[in-house]
Scaffold this motif. Structure first.
Motif, mmCIF file in Angstrom:
data_model
loop_
_atom_site.group_PDB
_atom_site.id
_atom_site.type_symbol
_atom_site.label_atom_id
_atom_site.label_comp_id
_atom_site.label_asym_id
_atom_site.label_seq_id
_atom_site.Cartn_x
_atom_site.Cartn_y
_atom_site.Cartn_z
ATOM 1 N N TRP A 1 0.832 -1.211 0.000
ATOM 2 C CA TRP A 1 0.000 0.000 0.000
ATOM 3 C C TRP A 1 0.867 1.262 0.000
ATOM 4 N N SER A 2 2.002 1.198 0.683
ATOM 5 C CA SER A 2 2.882 2.373 0.696
ATOM 6 C C SER A 2 3.493 2.617 -0.682
ATOM 7 N N ARG A 3 3.458 1.583 -1.518
ATOM 8 C CA ARG A 3 3.967 1.707 -2.879
ATOM 9 C C ARG A 3 2.871 2.161 -3.834
ATOM 10 N N VAL B 1 5.107 -1.182 10.705
ATOM 11 C CA VAL B 1 3.745 -0.947 10.218
ATOM 12 C C VAL B 1 2.808 -0.747 11.407
ATOM 13 N N SER C 1 0.437 9.503 -1.128
ATOM 14 C CA SER C 1 -0.139 10.076 0.089
ATOM 15 C C SER C 1 -0.253 11.587 -0.011
ATOM 16 N N PRO D 1 0.289 7.093 7.493
ATOM 17 C CA PRO D 1 1.028 6.324 6.482
ATOM 18 C C PRO D 1 0.777 4.828 6.654
ATOM 19 N N PHE D 2 0.982 4.062 5.559
ATOM 20 C CA PHE D 2 0.729 2.630 5.600
ATOM 21 C C PHE D 2 1.886 1.873 6.222
ATOM 22 N N GLU E 1 7.819 7.277 4.274
ATOM 23 C CA GLU E 1 6.615 6.461 4.086
ATOM 24 C C GLU E 1 6.592 5.824 2.707
ATOM 25 N N VAL E 2 7.527 6.231 1.846
ATOM 26 C CA VAL E 2 7.559 5.629 0.507
ATOM 27 C C VAL E 2 8.715 4.635 0.434
#
Lengths: 381, 381
Positions: free
Chosen positions: B18-20, B92, B24, B110-111, B212-213
């Protein structure tokens, strides 16, 4: 001791006498004079002081003992002669030239104002610009700029005639042919400090130099502190430009706040002790951060509305773009071009959103297309 | 496209995915993942994206279209391999190492966090020290001083790793062997900006570098803005040191205010454009004026209570004196001596009050008597 060599029925003479007798602020004297009027109050004082009448309440007896020493050889006509020779004016409460702002001081209102210059200047809407004697060149520069802007807007710059910030404030107003008032702690016959005498002469010519104590009075420390309440009360707002952690300028701000007048403080480097008092005002007294004349005028009540706001910055690339469009623009390669699918992946947006945004950006001249590929327009980096 | 080459039941892998996938902040994605958990949410996304299932509400369909492009060739195990090679950690939500402050972001949480260094540092109480890239030497000096004091008090200094104020803040914390965290806009494999790579290596060693990425992500403009919300949320308070009238640092302050975190601003010369944004924060956003580390710590919640207050100035002459005594002292001649009656007249006080005050001043060693006359003691000028 009591019979005075002048007519107590003359309100101006009686008020002038009270300004000689009382060391301000003295709320008991203020209340007495407000109740009886200066003439009758003086008459009462004389009869009590020489024992013809009893003071009644012990607190009044104590007050009379405080005032009586100065009844000795009191002849305020001498001070008025000095005032005449200076071409000055005595203004007392009730006079149409009396500045109404001082009435907010209640029992601490001065009994009279001894003025050199134009008394009408004192009734003009004013902003107090005050600060440290030990000012830096930064502080002096900012004080002069602020005062210049305030005076250009037609308001009067009020200050205390001291070295440093006060002097720069007066000079800033004079430099734009504005009006300014200096409140002195001593008599207006002694332009104190001596090094500012020429400046204060100019202030008296273009505006006014005023004091609540008669000519001949020396500027004592307590009179400096008492004088600060006049600066605060006569001004619509007070701005402190530079002040050490403990500084007399903070007392002016304190009086202004007590009178519900807005207080501003000019920030400076945190490494400068000369600004520590200003930062303290902002932290502890909710003083408003003031960085230019316009903000000082806003503080004085909307008088700055018509000044141009010189701060509108040119729009940057992302200004005025919605968030989707800005992400699309961000996702286009810096050089070359890319198909919509790649832009969508890079931007984290759907192909439909990207197409729609590219269309709008194209209309704005921010992007261009090469067949099915899109690129930034020159300058849209 | 939909079947992914990793186990959706692995929460860490799903959260990393999800962070990918999401750019955001994307509250729809945040809400979906919060509702279903990252694995089930990803499964739902895959089935909708390849048409096996309908999204239902058109807004969800639109969201899926936004996320679907990045499902293509999505294999987050590659990013995790990069993380492993860097000796990094993925943390996470739900993990005991997850910094709880980020949960206040709600659907914009953030995920996942991709971290180099010690994840525990992110859970330490921190103060964000942020500001302009185009900082002055004044701003850089103050940022380093603030950060040093914050770190010495045991709190973590949080910033963005950029040139200027951010770099000075990290350096200030490192200089006192404190802890500091840098939040990057791009992947933690690319220490951006390149000129700060060595500094960011040091930050990772002594504290943490986080994003976060996933590794490989480029730092786009929108990611810089999105990253600011993480700095604000993870910190107990945010202090802006220098910022132009329009500055990214103001967005961090805006996020902090939106999260009800206290915001401070360091004042500077009003003649410095680099401080204009700080003054604007004080005027328009009620930011607290912060001039030293102690004040920054107070802002973060009383953590500065035990620091020594170096500002207690030596008592001046009039400090600690009641007003009557100070007037009496004022009324004594600078040289020589005077009888009580003269002092009373000069001070505007009764003889009894003057006698009483002189007695107290005598006990304090501030005055002395010559028979019936009184004088100041040496040094009491």
């Amino acid at each position: 001791m009591a019979d005075l060599p002048f007519d107590l029925a003359d309100v101006r003479l009686a008020a002038a006498a009270w300004s000689r007798i009382v060391e301000s602020p003295d709320p008991a004297a203020g209340a007495l004079v407000a109740e009886l009027g200066p003439g009758a109050a003086l008459d009462w004082l004389c009869t009590v002081a020489d024992g013809r009448h009893d003071a009644g309440d012990p607190r009044w007896r104590q007050a009379v003992e405080r005032w009586a020493p100065r009844l000795h050889r009191l002849d305020v006509r001498r001070e008025l002669d000095v005032l005449d020779r200076l071409g000055g004016t005595l203004v007392v409460p009730g006079d149409e030239r009396w500045p109404g702002g001082l009435d907010d001081l209640g029992a601490e209102r001065p009994f009279a104002l001894w003025i050199r210059g134009d008394p009408a200047v004192l009734r003009r809407r004013g902003v107090a610009v005050v600060g440290a004697r030990a000012a830096t060149s930064y502080g002096q520069h900012v004080a002069a700029e602020l005062a210049g802007g305030i005076a250009e807007a037609g308001l009067s710059v009020v200050s205390g005639g001291a070295y440093g910030i006060d002097a720069s404030a007066h000079r800033g107003a004079l430099a734009v042919d504005g009006t300014t008032t200096a409140f002195l702690a001593g008599g207006i016959d002694r332009l104190y400090p001596a090094g500012n005498a020429a400046l204060l002469e100019s202030v008296a010519k273009a505006g006014a130099v005023a004091s609540e104590v008669p000519p001949g009075s020396v500027p004592t420390r307590n009179r400096f502190l008492a004088r600060n309440r006049l600066i605060a009360a006569i001004s619509a707002s007070t701005v402190v430009v530079e002040a050490a952690w403990r500084s007399g300028a903070l007392s002016t701000a304190g009086h202004a706040a007590a009178l519900s007048r807005p207080v501003g403080a000019v920030p400076g480097p945190v490494t400068s002790m000369a600004s520590a008092g200003c930062h303290r005002l902002m932290r502890e007294q909710s003083a408003v951060c003031v960085t230019d004349a316009q903000e000082a005028l806003e503080l004085a009540g909307g008088a700055g509305e018509h000044l141009p706001d010189g701060r509108a910055a040119p729009l940057g690339l992302l200004d005025g773009l919605d968030q989707v469009a800005s992400r699309v623009l961000d996702a286009l390669p810096a050089r070359g071009s890319a198909p919509v699918a790649n832009v969508a992946r890079a931007a984290g947006l759907s192909v439909a959103e990207v197409r729609s945004a590219l269309g709008r950006l194209d209309l704005d001249g921010r992007v261009g297309r090469d067949g099915s590929r899109w690129r930034r327009r020159r300058g849209q980096s």
